[in-house]
Design a protein around this motif. Structure first.
Motif, short mmCIF file in Angstrom:
data_model
loop_
_atom_site.label_atom_id
_atom_site.label_comp_id
_atom_site.label_asym_id
_atom_site.label_seq_id
_atom_site.Cartn_x
_atom_site.Cartn_y
_atom_site.Cartn_z
N PRO A 6 1.02 -1.24 0.02
CA PRO A 6 0.35 -0.29 0.11
C PRO A 6 0.80 1.87 0.00
CG PRO A 6 -0.04 -0.66 2.30
CD PRO A 6 0.62 -1.70 0.98
N VAL A 7 0.27 2.34 -0.30
CA VAL A 7 0.93 3.61 -0.30
C VAL A 7 1.48 4.55 1.28
CG1 VAL A 7 0.17 5.61 -0.61
CG2 VAL A 7 -0.27 4.41 -2.70
N VAL A 8 0.53 3.64 1.68
CA VAL A 8 1.46 3.61 3.42
C VAL A 8 2.81 3.11 3.45
CG1 VAL A 8 -0.11 2.33 4.46
CG2 VAL A 8 0.46 4.24 5.94
N ALA A 9 2.81 1.96 3.74
CA ALA A 9 3.97 1.15 3.06
C ALA A 9 5.57 2.32 2.70
CB ALA A 9 3.78 -0.06 3.10
N TYR A 10 5.05 2.88 1.91
CA TYR A 10 6.06 3.68 0.97
C TYR A 10 6.06 4.89 1.47
CZ TYR A 10 6.04 0.15 -3.22
OH TYR A 10 5.89 -0.97 -3.53
N LYS A 11 5.11 5.88 1.75
CA LYS A 11 5.41 6.72 2.91
C LYS A 11 6.58 6.13 4.73
CE LYS A 11 1.18 7.76 3.53
NZ LYS A 11 -0.63 8.84 3.15
N TYR A 60 -0.92 9.09 8.39
CA TYR A 60 -2.01 9.59 7.79
C TYR A 60 -1.87 10.66 6.49
CZ TYR A 60 -4.58 5.87 9.99
OH TYR A 60 -5.02 4.15 10.07
N LYS A 61 -0.81 11.33 6.64
CA LYS A 61 -0.17 12.55 6.18
C LYS A 61 -1.07 12.10 5.17
CE LYS A 61 2.80 16.04 7.78
NZ LYS A 61 3.28 17.18 7.78
N LYS A 62 -1.24 13.20 4.41
CA LYS A 62 -1.71 12.56 2.65
C LYS A 62 -0.83 13.07 1.66
CE LYS A 62 -6.17 12.98 2.29
NZ LYS A 62 -8.20 13.56 1.96
N ASN A 63 -0.17 12.91 1.13
CA ASN A 63 0.91 13.11 -0.03
C ASN A 63 0.50 13.50 -1.54
OD1 ASN A 63 2.94 12.61 1.96
ND2 ASN A 63 3.99 11.07 0.76
N VAL A 64 0.30 14.94 -1.61
CA VAL A 64 -0.15 15.73 -3.04
C VAL A 64 1.34 15.94 -4.06
CG1 VAL A 64 -1.37 16.84 -3.95
CG2 VAL A 64 -1.78 16.70 -1.62
N LEU A 103 8.45 8.88 -5.94
CA LEU A 103 7.35 9.56 -5.39
C LEU A 103 5.98 9.36 -6.22
CD1 LEU A 103 9.40 12.98 -7.41
CD2 LEU A 103 9.30 12.45 -4.67
N LEU A 104 5.99 8.08 -6.85
CA LEU A 104 5.04 8.13 -7.44
C LEU A 104 4.35 6.97 -6.24
CD1 LEU A 104 4.51 7.12 -11.23
CD2 LEU A 104 3.65 8.99 -9.74
N ASP A 105 5.35 6.30 -5.14
CA ASP A 105 4.75 5.31 -4.66
C ASP A 105 3.96 5.49 -3.24
OD1 ASP A 105 5.42 2.33 -5.69
OD2 ASP A 105 7.70 2.79 -5.58
N LYS A 106 5.09 6.72 -2.89
CA LYS A 106 4.42 7.54 -1.83
C LYS A 106 3.66 8.25 -1.45
CE LYS A 106 7.83 10.34 -1.74
NZ LYS A 106 9.20 11.62 -0.33
N SER A 107 3.03 8.48 -3.47
CA SER A 107 2.15 9.72 -3.52
C SER A 107 1.10 9.38 -3.26
CB SER A 107 1.79 10.29 -4.69
OG SER A 107 3.26 11.20 -4.70
N ASP A 108 -0.87 9.68 -2.28
CA ASP A 108 -1.59 9.56 -2.30
C ASP A 108 -2.33 9.79 -3.41
OD1 ASP A 108 -1.25 8.75 0.69
OD2 ASP A 108 -1.10 10.28 1.41
N ILE A 109 -2.33 11.34 -3.62
CA ILE A 109 -2.98 11.63 -5.32
C ILE A 109 -2.14 12.72 -5.87
CG2 ILE A 109 -4.18 13.64 -5.61
CD1 ILE A 109 -5.69 13.39 -2.32
N ILE A 110 -1.80 12.46 -7.03
CA ILE A 110 -0.89 12.64 -8.60
C ILE A 110 -1.74 13.52 -8.98
CG2 ILE A 110 0.32 12.03 -10.54
CD1 ILE A 110 0.94 8.97 -8.68
N LEU A 111 -2.02 15.17 -8.99
CA LEU A 111 -2.37 15.33 -9.92
C LEU A 111 -1.63 16.17 -10.92
CD1 LEU A 111 -4.26 17.35 -6.80
CD2 LEU A 111 -4.88 16.08 -8.56
N GLY A 136 -3.89 27.03 8.50
CA GLY A 136 -2.37 25.87 9.71
C GLY A 136 -2.42 24.57 10.04
N ARG A 137 -2.94 24.01 9.17
CA ARG A 137 -2.82 22.32 8.35
C ARG A 137 -1.74 21.68 8.26
NH1 ARG A 137 -7.55 20.89 4.56
NH2 ARG A 137 -6.20 19.30 4.60
N ASN A 138 -1.28 20.85 8.79
CA ASN A 138 0.01 20.23 8.53
C ASN A 138 -0.14 19.14 8.06
OD1 ASN A 138 -0.46 18.92 11.45
ND2 ASN A 138 1.23 19.48 12.52
N ASP A 139 -1.63 18.66 8.37
CA ASP A 139 -1.53 17.12 7.37
C ASP A 139 -2.02 16.60 5.94
OD1 ASP A 139 -3.37 18.74 6.54
OD2 ASP A 139 -5.26 17.52 6.85
N VAL A 140 -0.89 17.53 5.31
CA VAL A 140 -0.49 17.13 3.88
C VAL A 140 0.71 17.54 3.84
CG1 VAL A 140 -1.60 18.42 1.37
CG2 VAL A 140 -3.31 17.60 3.36
#
Length: 353
Positions: free
Chosen positions: A85-90, A203-207, A279-287, A233-237
């Motif tokens: 899963p992506v979380v593993a790569y993170k 649980y931090k989203k990687n964009v 970079l692709l492995d650890k990203s939750d959303i790729i835009l 004030g967000r640090n979750d992304v």
């Protein structure tokens, strides 16, 4: 009782002959007491049934408790695990090499625990052995593990074939263990890395923003999203950007810097980077900015495709075209129009992230 050879190794510049001897003994089915970054362990060839039986016996370990594998490079996880899963790569990106053991779905068994230790001696022995090495802590089952050689060797002087004394282990605490096959993930053991640290990364989203050269559009998107997150004030992304076709290390274009300066954003320190599998492995959303970027990622790494979106598509902007055209080589007015579209897209996705 078997004869044992004990050698003293320099942890920063270990003697090659000691490492080669240890690797050879592992390949011959022997057991080697080695230092790691956490505690001392006993290394064995995971494919040698007699060695594994002997390891269970000397540790007095219940047979249902499997041994974790140690690897010497992150890339080797692809040969061992499936459905990563992506979380593993993170987590691997943040904590490997280091004191984190991860439990994966295995190719050959139902699950497997794996760690990449941050210890030069152990890494080199694994490399030289050219086999999958298990390395449980050097203690009797149920007893505390130790980062001191004298404590680790006391119960195994007549039980292992070779032992390397490299002084105290850096941490002296066992690794933390995370089960990635559970949903949500489970902290099986809180060791050297605290639960809060693990969960914050998991649980931090990687964009990831992708364009052609990582000098215009993706830079604008990355910088503007970071600004909006900071304002809220967000640090979750976590936000990163990359390019498909470029020379790494290039700066943002002058037009990009000028437009972002008007927003109070300084990107003078930006340096372009090439899009990589890591970079692709650890990203939750790729835009991405254009259909051709999406197609290129499809060709390069189809595994990531279910996480790839056109930026305008993700922002639910309607129109004849979902592409955001490349302003490189165009007028400052064209750049400004491009930035207006990117700003609108970023403001729309803030509530989605």
């Amino acid at each position: 009782m078997i004869p044992i050879k004990i050698v003293s190794a320099n942890p920063l510049n270990p003697q090659y002959e000691y490492l080669k001897d240890a690797a050879d003994i592992i390949n011959q089915g022997g057991l080697v007491l080695v230092p790691t970054d956490t505690v001392y362990g006993i290394a064995a060839d995971s494919k040698n049934e007699k060695a594994i039986e002997r390891l269970y016996e000397i540790k007095k370990r219940p047979p249902e408790k499997r041994f974790a594998l140690l690897i010497d490079a992150k890339e080797k996880i692809e040969d061992i695990a499936v459905d990563i899963p992506v979380v593993a790569y993170k987590l691997m990106d943040k904590f490997w090499p280091g004191p984190l053991t991860l439990v994966f779905k295995a190719k050959e068994k139902d699950t497997i625990a794996v760690r990449l230790p941050d210890n030069l001696i152990t890494q080199k022995i694994i490399t030289l052995s050219r086999t999958n090495v298990v390395c449980p802590s050097a203690n009797l089952s149920g007893e505390p593990a130790s980062g001191e050689f004298s404590d680790a060797i006391k119960d195994f002087k007549g039980a292992v074939d070779y032992a390397i004394d490299a002084g105290p282990c850096e941490l002296g605490v066992e690794s933390s263990v995370v089960d990635l096959t559970a949903h949500p993930l489970q902290i099986v053991r809180e060791g050297a890395i605290k639960k809060e640290e693990i969960m914050a990364v998991a649980y931090k989203k990687n964009v990831l923003f992708v364009c052609t050269g990582n000098s215009c559009r993706s830079v604008m998107a990355e910088a503007y999203l970071e600004k909006k997150l900071q304002e809220d004030g967000r640090n979750d992304v976590e936000v990163i950007s990359a390019g498909l076709m470029m020379l790494p290390g290039m700066g943002a274009t002058e037009e990009t810097k000028e437009l972002l300066e008007e927003e109070g954003i300084d990107v003078s320190g930006h340096r372009s980077q090439r899009l990589t599998r890591e970079l692709l492995d650890k990203s939750d959303i790729i835009l991405v900015m254009e259909n051709l970027h999406e197609e290129r990622i499809r060709q390069l790494y189809p595994k990531a495709l279910n996480r790839v979106y056109l930026l305008k598509e993700f922002a639910q902007i309607k129109g004849d075209s979902l592409d955001i055209s490349d302003p490189i080589g165009k007028s400052i007015e064209f750049y400004r129009q491009t930035f207006v579209v990117i700003k609108d897209s970023i403001e729309r996705i803030m509530n989605i992230l």
